[in-house]
Design a protein around this motif. Structure first.
Motif, PDB file in Angstrom:
ATOM      1  N   ASP A  43      -2.806-113.151  49.349  1.00  0.00           N
ATOM      2  CA  ASP A  43      -2.743-112.669  50.734  1.00  0.00           C
ATOM      3  C   ASP A  43      -3.874-111.667  50.982  1.00  0.00           C
ATOM      4  O   ASP A  43      -4.577-111.258  50.046  1.00  0.00           O
ATOM      5  CB  ASP A  43      -1.341-112.117  51.071  1.00  0.00           C
ATOM      6  CG  ASP A  43      -1.027-110.774  50.427  1.00  0.00           C
ATOM      7  OD1 ASP A  43      -1.957-109.998  50.104  1.00  0.00           O
ATOM      8  OD2 ASP A  43       0.173-110.483  50.244  1.00  0.00           O
ATOM      9  N   TYR A  50      -7.710-107.305  44.377  1.00  0.00           N
ATOM     10  CA  TYR A  50      -7.774-107.951  43.048  1.00  0.00           C
ATOM     11  C   TYR A  50      -8.466-109.310  42.974  1.00  0.00           C
ATOM     12  O   TYR A  50      -8.674-109.818  41.882  1.00  0.00           O
ATOM     13  CB  TYR A  50      -6.352-108.085  42.471  1.00  0.00           C
ATOM     14  CG  TYR A  50      -5.675-106.751  42.333  1.00  0.00           C
ATOM     15  CD1 TYR A  50      -6.175-105.788  41.448  1.00  0.00           C
ATOM     16  CD2 TYR A  50      -4.568-106.415  43.110  1.00  0.00           C
ATOM     17  CE1 TYR A  50      -5.585-104.545  41.336  1.00  0.00           C
ATOM     18  CE2 TYR A  50      -3.968-105.170  43.001  1.00  0.00           C
ATOM     19  CZ  TYR A  50      -4.476-104.236  42.119  1.00  0.00           C
ATOM     20  OH  TYR A  50      -3.900-103.009  42.011  1.00  0.00           O
ATOM     21  N   GLU A  73       6.286-111.414  54.983  1.00  0.00           N
ATOM     22  CA  GLU A  73       7.308-112.474  54.928  1.00  0.00           C
ATOM     23  C   GLU A  73       7.038-113.590  55.945  1.00  0.00           C
ATOM     24  O   GLU A  73       7.365-114.751  55.700  1.00  0.00           O
ATOM     25  CB  GLU A  73       8.684-111.828  55.176  1.00  0.00           C
ATOM     26  CG  GLU A  73       9.882-112.757  55.085  1.00  0.00           C
ATOM     27  CD  GLU A  73      10.226-113.209  53.659  1.00  0.00           C
ATOM     28  OE1 GLU A  73       9.907-112.492  52.692  1.00  0.00           O
ATOM     29  OE2 GLU A  73      10.826-114.297  53.535  1.00  0.00           O
ATOM     30  N   GLY A 105       6.043-111.568  45.951  1.00  0.00           N
ATOM     31  CA  GLY A 105       7.019-112.656  45.983  1.00  0.00           C
ATOM     32  C   GLY A 105       6.737-113.692  47.057  1.00  0.00           C
ATOM     33  O   GLY A 105       7.081-114.872  46.899  1.00  0.00           O
ATOM     34  N   VAL A 106       6.134-113.261  48.148  1.00  0.00           N
ATOM     35  CA  VAL A 106       5.821-114.208  49.223  1.00  0.00           C
ATOM     36  C   VAL A 106       4.810-115.244  48.719  1.00  0.00           C
ATOM     37  O   VAL A 106       5.005-116.459  48.869  1.00  0.00           O
ATOM     38  CB  VAL A 106       5.284-113.463  50.472  1.00  0.00           C
ATOM     39  CG1 VAL A 106       4.630-114.422  51.451  1.00  0.00           C
ATOM     40  CG2 VAL A 106       6.420-112.691  51.137  1.00  0.00           C
ATOM     41  N   ILE A 107       3.748-114.754  48.100  1.00  0.00           N
ATOM     42  CA  ILE A 107       2.735-115.666  47.546  1.00  0.00           C
ATOM     43  C   ILE A 107       3.347-116.522  46.436  1.00  0.00           C
ATOM     44  O   ILE A 107       3.087-117.727  46.349  1.00  0.00           O
ATOM     45  CB  ILE A 107       1.526-114.844  47.023  1.00  0.00           C
ATOM     46  CG1 ILE A 107       0.686-114.327  48.196  1.00  0.00           C
ATOM     47  CG2 ILE A 107       0.671-115.649  46.053  1.00  0.00           C
ATOM     48  CD1 ILE A 107      -0.040-115.408  48.988  1.00  0.00           C
ATOM     49  N   SER A 133       8.027-108.858  42.347  1.00  0.00           N
ATOM     50  CA  SER A 133       7.634-110.161  41.797  1.00  0.00           C
ATOM     51  C   SER A 133       7.460-110.091  40.277  1.00  0.00           C
ATOM     52  O   SER A 133       7.729-111.057  39.576  1.00  0.00           O
ATOM     53  CB  SER A 133       6.372-110.690  42.479  1.00  0.00           C
ATOM     54  OG  SER A 133       5.304-109.779  42.387  1.00  0.00           O
ATOM     55  N   SER A 137      10.999-112.159  40.882  1.00  0.00           N
ATOM     56  CA  SER A 137      10.815-113.460  41.546  1.00  0.00           C
ATOM     57  C   SER A 137       9.853-114.404  40.830  1.00  0.00           C
ATOM     58  O   SER A 137       9.904-115.609  41.042  1.00  0.00           O
ATOM     59  CB  SER A 137      10.362-113.257  42.998  1.00  0.00           C
ATOM     60  OG  SER A 137       9.081-112.702  43.067  1.00  0.00           O
ATOM     61  N   LYS A 142      12.514-120.604  41.260  1.00  0.00           N
ATOM     62  CA  LYS A 142      12.966-120.834  42.640  1.00  0.00           C
ATOM     63  C   LYS A 142      11.778-120.651  43.559  1.00  0.00           C
ATOM     64  O   LYS A 142      11.158-119.577  43.558  1.00  0.00           O
ATOM     65  CB  LYS A 142      14.052-119.833  43.014  1.00  0.00           C
ATOM     66  CG  LYS A 142      15.423-120.201  42.585  1.00  0.00           C
ATOM     67  CD  LYS A 142      16.394-119.284  43.332  1.00  0.00           C
ATOM     68  CE  LYS A 142      17.787-119.426  42.823  1.00  0.00           C
ATOM     69  NZ  LYS A 142      18.693-118.490  43.511  1.00  0.00           N
ATOM     70  N   ASN A 152      14.462-118.929  52.792  1.00  0.00           N
ATOM     71  CA  ASN A 152      14.415-119.820  51.620  1.00  0.00           C
ATOM     72  C   ASN A 152      15.176-121.127  51.806  1.00  0.00           C
ATOM     73  O   ASN A 152      15.685-121.699  50.853  1.00  0.00           O
ATOM     74  CB  ASN A 152      14.986-119.113  50.375  1.00  0.00           C
ATOM     75  CG  ASN A 152      14.273-117.808  50.101  1.00  0.00           C
ATOM     76  OD1 ASN A 152      13.063-117.705  50.286  1.00  0.00           O
ATOM     77  ND2 ASN A 152      14.999-116.805  49.676  1.00  0.00           N
ATOM     78  N   THR A 172      -1.375 -99.569  42.904  1.00  0.00           N
ATOM     79  CA  THR A 172      -1.849 -99.622  44.300  1.00  0.00           C
ATOM     80  C   THR A 172      -0.739 -99.956  45.289  1.00  0.00           C
ATOM     81  O   THR A 172      -0.978-100.044  46.492  1.00  0.00           O
ATOM     82  CB  THR A 172      -2.968-100.683  44.449  1.00  0.00           C
ATOM     83  OG1 THR A 172      -2.488-101.927  43.936  1.00  0.00           O
ATOM     84  CG2 THR A 172      -4.233-100.271  43.706  1.00  0.00           C
TER      85      THR A 172
END
Ligand code: NAD
Ligand code: ZN
Length: 342
Positions: A43, A50, A73, A105-107, A133, A137, A142, A152, A172
């Motif tokens: 994202d 990074y 999200e 977790g979104v990615i 994450s 996650s 999942k 989800n 960060t």
């Protein structure tokens, strides 16, 4: 460096937890991936922090390309999923290429879902960068996106080929996101690792060892219940009430889980399932990490909860902790709730 293996019926994969790992990921990826082409999904926040580091550490061994999506999200949706697939197809992705999920977790959930569905499945590796994450996650397979206002609801089980965790990336993370992850980490301690839980009373810096300990709790339930049919539901400790207050009061998920755990402990104590000392210890730890500990009366939410999706044939499975570091699944009917609690 700490290493953990997730061993499932048809597959197994390695999790490496190492400070500074992002500068040195090629050697691990080479263990499981023999082709040249790699596509990174990230994202816009994580990109700035990074992406260059990851590309630099890969470029001597691999041919690297990437797709960036907006953070948050809202990106876990059908249109972003379509955008990512379209970009990857335009970039000529093949079914034997590798996806890297670089982000929170979104990615992770979105990349996993792309990996599960594009060409009916391509390999992916998780490089989780948020606390949530890293300790939760990114393992367990999942994957999915939100749809029709339901979280989800479209998804698949798709295990990664490997998970590479660099705890240094946590430096960060903004404080609220960090504490949000702590909500779930404290939950792991509460249901499955008393030593981890008690160590948090000293507010230690979250390091390789703590992430490792937290992941062992998830590993244990994922290995016995890969497809979320029974034991894996214990990870929902604090979630039954947490979900009820999350949207109502606008809490972040980990914050709602914090309050939900306290509500579940009160209910467990009233039913004689949970040891009294649990409440004070967990409340203290939550406060150390600036998580909310506002008291909502669980009894006010029992009716809502009963009609939630967990209501299977007139009973609800509640997750309680009999003692710190132990879980139990407790089946209760609507009649029992009325008789014993209301
Ligand atoms: N698949 C599963 O088993 C599972 C389990 C729990 C949660 N989830 C899902 O995970 C998602 C939440 O994950 P999340 O909390 O990581 O959210 P997220 O991916 O939105 O990350 C939170 C924010 O932190 C930023 N960020 C990530 N790493 C950073 C870093 N190192 N430094 C600075 N900023 C950084 C992101 O850009 C984002 O703005 C939800 O969609 C939830 O449904 C999935
Ligand atoms: Zn959760």
């Amino acid at each position: 460096m700490r290493e953990l293996n997730i061993n499932l019926k048809n597959t197994s994969y390695k999790i490496i937890i190492e400070d500074g790992l992002l500068n040195n990921i090629s050697k691990y990826i080479k263990e499981v991936y023999k082709n040249k082409k790699i596509f990174i999904l990230t994202d816009d926040n994580v990109e700035k922090l990074y992406l260059n580091t990851v590309i630099s550490s890969l470029k001597n061994d691999f041919d690297v390309d990437y797709v960036v999506i907006p953070h948050g999200e809202e990106s876990k949706c059908l249109s972003t999923y379509a955008y990512v697939c379209e970009e990857l197809i335009k970039k000529d992705i093949r079914r034997n290429h590798l996806l890297l999920a670089l982000g929170g977790g979104v990615i992770g959930d979105l990349t996993g879902f792309v990996a599960a569905t594009l060409y009916r499945g391509i390999p992916y590796i998780g490089i989780p960068t948020s606390l949530l994450s890293q300790m939760d996650s990114s393992i367990g397979g999942k994957t999915g996106i939100d749809f029709y206002n339901r979280k989800n609801i479209l998804g698949a089980f798709k295990q990664p080929s490997m998970v590479l965790i660099d705890p240094k990336t946590l430096d960060t993370l903004d404080e609220r996101e960090f504490n949000n992850g702590m909500g779930e980490l404290i939950k792991h301690g509460a249901i499955g690792n008393k030593n981890l839980l008690m160590s948090l009373l000293n507010k230690p810096k979250i390091n390789e060892d703590i992430i490792y300990e937290s992941l062992t709790v998830k590993k244990a339930v994922v290995e016995i219940d890969e497809f979320d049919l029974k034991e894996r539901m214990t990870l929902n400790f604090g979630h039954t009430f947490g979900h009820a207050i999350e949207l109502k009061y606008g809490y972040k998920h980990g914050e709602a889980v914090a309050i939900g755990m306290l509500m579940a402990i009160k209910m467990g104590v009233d039913l004689g399932v949970t040891d009294n000392e649990c409440y004070g210890v967990i409340k203290n730890i939550l406060e150390l990490y600036n998580l909310p500990t506002v008291e909502y009366n669980y009894k006010d939410y029992l009716t809502d909860v009963f009609y939630d999706k967990k209501n299977i044939a007139g009973t609800i499975n509640f997750i309680f902790i009999p003692k710190l570091g132990e879980w139990t699944i407790y089946k209760i009917t609507e009649a029992e709730i009325k008789e014993k609690l209301l």
